[in-house]
Motif scaffolding. Structure first.
Motif, PDB file in Angstrom:
ATOM      1  N   ALA A  30      12.827 -33.525  34.022  1.00 23.95           N
ATOM      2  CA  ALA A  30      14.415 -32.425  34.201  1.00 23.95           C
ATOM      3  C   ALA A  30      15.288 -32.454  34.747  1.00 23.95           C
ATOM      4  O   ALA A  30      16.540 -32.298  33.922  1.00 23.95           O
ATOM      5  N   MET A  31      15.428 -32.890  35.826  1.00 25.10           N
ATOM      6  CA  MET A  31      16.832 -33.424  36.377  1.00 25.10           C
ATOM      7  C   MET A  31      17.338 -34.541  35.782  1.00 25.10           C
ATOM      8  O   MET A  31      18.036 -34.320  35.718  1.00 25.10           O
ATOM      9  N   ALA A  32      16.186 -35.297  35.185  1.00 24.29           N
ATOM     10  CA  ALA A  32      16.630 -36.848  34.262  1.00 24.29           C
ATOM     11  C   ALA A  32      17.330 -36.061  33.059  1.00 24.29           C
ATOM     12  O   ALA A  32      18.604 -36.782  33.379  1.00 24.29           O
ATOM     13  N   LEU A  33      16.534 -35.847  32.576  1.00 24.57           N
ATOM     14  CA  LEU A  33      17.097 -34.515  31.422  1.00 24.57           C
ATOM     15  C   LEU A  33      19.032 -34.361  31.443  1.00 24.57           C
ATOM     16  O   LEU A  33      19.109 -34.433  30.843  1.00 24.57           O
ATOM     17  N   ILE A  34      18.860 -33.175  32.482  1.00 23.61           N
ATOM     18  CA  ILE A  34      20.553 -32.920  32.959  1.00 23.61           C
ATOM     19  C   ILE A  34      21.437 -33.821  33.100  1.00 23.61           C
ATOM     20  O   ILE A  34      22.440 -33.647  33.056  1.00 23.61           O
ATOM     21  N   LEU A  35      21.025 -34.898  34.223  1.00 22.55           N
ATOM     22  CA  LEU A  35      22.029 -35.563  34.268  1.00 22.55           C
ATOM     23  C   LEU A  35      22.547 -36.915  32.991  1.00 22.55           C
ATOM     24  O   LEU A  35      23.741 -37.588  33.272  1.00 22.55           O
ATOM     25  N   VAL A  36      21.546 -37.347  32.454  1.00 21.48           N
ATOM     26  CA  VAL A  36      21.423 -38.434  31.136  1.00 21.48           C
ATOM     27  C   VAL A  36      23.011 -37.408  30.331  1.00 21.48           C
ATOM     28  O   VAL A  36      23.243 -37.626  29.991  1.00 21.48           O
ATOM     29  N   LYS A  37      22.083 -36.062  29.978  1.00 23.30           N
ATOM     30  CA  LYS A  37      23.338 -34.889  29.388  1.00 23.30           C
ATOM     31  C   LYS A  37      24.187 -35.138  29.963  1.00 23.30           C
ATOM     32  O   LYS A  37      25.580 -35.379  28.990  1.00 23.30           O
ATOM     33  N   ARG A  38      24.941 -35.756  31.395  1.00 22.42           N
ATOM     34  CA  ARG A  38      26.017 -34.892  32.173  1.00 22.42           C
ATOM     35  C   ARG A  38      26.763 -36.328  31.830  1.00 22.42           C
ATOM     36  O   ARG A  38      28.094 -36.673  31.212  1.00 22.42           O
ATOM     37  N   THR A  39      25.955 -37.455  31.554  1.00 26.48           N
ATOM     38  CA  THR A  39      26.515 -38.798  31.018  1.00 26.48           C
ATOM     39  C   THR A  39      27.080 -39.032  30.336  1.00 26.48           C
ATOM     40  O   THR A  39      27.669 -39.984  29.664  1.00 26.48           O
ATOM     41  N   LEU A  40      26.652 -39.061  29.107  1.00 31.47           N
ATOM     42  CA  LEU A  40      26.350 -38.553  27.554  1.00 31.47           C
ATOM     43  C   LEU A  40      27.672 -37.553  27.047  1.00 31.47           C
ATOM     44  O   LEU A  40      28.669 -38.561  26.274  1.00 31.47           O
ATOM     45  N   ASN A  41      27.803 -36.696  27.824  1.00 33.45           N
ATOM     46  CA  ASN A  41      29.624 -35.971  27.644  1.00 33.45           C
ATOM     47  C   ASN A  41      30.207 -37.000  27.875  1.00 33.45           C
ATOM     48  O   ASN A  41      31.346 -36.346  27.782  1.00 33.45           O
ATOM     49  N   ARG A  42      30.148 -36.893  29.418  1.00 32.49           N
ATOM     50  CA  ARG A  42      31.223 -37.976  29.917  1.00 32.49           C
ATOM     51  C   ARG A  42      32.070 -38.606  29.589  1.00 32.49           C
ATOM     52  O   ARG A  42      32.820 -39.256  28.969  1.00 32.49           O
ATOM     53  N   PHE A  43      30.930 -39.947  28.802  1.00 36.83           N
ATOM     54  CA  PHE A  43      31.874 -40.964  27.737  1.00 36.83           C
ATOM     55  C   PHE A  43      31.835 -40.343  26.235  1.00 36.83           C
ATOM     56  O   PHE A  43      32.658 -41.236  25.888  1.00 36.83           O
ATOM     57  N   ALA A  44      31.342 -39.672  25.791  1.00 36.73           N
ATOM     58  CA  ALA A  44      31.996 -38.299  24.305  1.00 36.73           C
ATOM     59  C   ALA A  44      33.100 -38.084  25.121  1.00 36.73           C
ATOM     60  O   ALA A  44      34.399 -38.572  24.238  1.00 36.73           O
ATOM     61  N   ALA A  46      35.102 -39.664  27.363  1.00 38.66           N
ATOM     62  CA  ALA A  46      36.232 -41.274  27.394  1.00 38.66           C
ATOM     63  C   ALA A  46      36.610 -41.430  26.328  1.00 38.66           C
ATOM     64  O   ALA A  46      38.163 -42.086  26.079  1.00 38.66           O
ATOM     65  N   LYS A  47      36.125 -41.171  25.280  1.00 42.17           N
ATOM     66  CA  LYS A  47      35.459 -42.048  23.951  1.00 42.17           C
ATOM     67  C   LYS A  47      36.209 -41.080  23.206  1.00 42.17           C
ATOM     68  O   LYS A  47      36.640 -41.406  21.637  1.00 42.17           O
ATOM     69  N   GLY A  48      36.903 -39.937  23.946  1.00 39.67           N
ATOM     70  CA  GLY A  48      37.380 -39.192  23.115  1.00 39.67           C
ATOM     71  C   GLY A  48      36.794 -38.536  21.573  1.00 39.67           C
ATOM     72  O   GLY A  48      37.136 -37.805  20.901  1.00 39.67           O
ATOM     73  N   ILE A  49      35.712 -38.127  21.666  1.00 39.06           N
ATOM     74  CA  ILE A  49      34.632 -37.340  20.993  1.00 39.06           C
ATOM     75  C   ILE A  49      34.263 -35.761  20.901  1.00 39.06           C
ATOM     76  O   ILE A  49      34.554 -35.846  21.982  1.00 39.06           O
ATOM     77  N   GLU A  50      34.393 -35.302  19.910  1.00 38.21           N
ATOM     78  CA  GLU A  50      34.541 -34.293  20.243  1.00 38.21           C
ATOM     79  C   GLU A  50      33.421 -33.609  20.104  1.00 38.21           C
ATOM     80  O   GLU A  50      32.436 -34.085  20.123  1.00 38.21           O
ATOM     81  N   ILE A  51      32.443 -32.517  21.616  1.00 38.35           N
ATOM     82  CA  ILE A  51      31.335 -32.450  21.684  1.00 38.35           C
ATOM     83  C   ILE A  51      31.351 -30.792  20.545  1.00 38.35           C
ATOM     84  O   ILE A  51      32.177 -30.354  20.900  1.00 38.35           O
TER      85      ILE A  51
END
Length: 89
Positions: A30-44, A46-51
């Protein structure tokens, strides 16, 4: 010498130990999934993708009801479980 029957064998792993290990593993996943989601949000970001906002998500029960496979599997499970308990009674 006679052996005891029905007891847990020596050297066996306790079921409490196994359940504890599984709980720890689940927490780590569960902690790993939360960290992956945060990392993907940061990448998005940085690329200017709207979430999309969280408000646009469907409630879990609505998504569950719309998935016919999950509804079928759940119905079969409840039918089998109720038949098991009725038969046992």
């Amino acid at each position: 010498p006679p052996t005891e029957e029905g007891g847990s064998g020596s050297g066996g792993i306790s079921s409490n130990l196994i359940l504890g290990a599984l709980a720890v593993l689940f927490a780590l996943l569960a902690m790993a999934l939360i960290l992956v989601k945060r990392t993907l949000n940061r990448f998005a970001e940085a690329k200017g993708i709207e979430i999309p906002a969280d408000e646009q998500r469907k409630p879990l029960w609505k998504a569950f009801i719309e998935n016919q496979f999950l509804v079928l599997v759940t119905a079969i499970f409840f039918l089998l479980a109720s038949a098991y308990f009725v038969y046992g009674y």
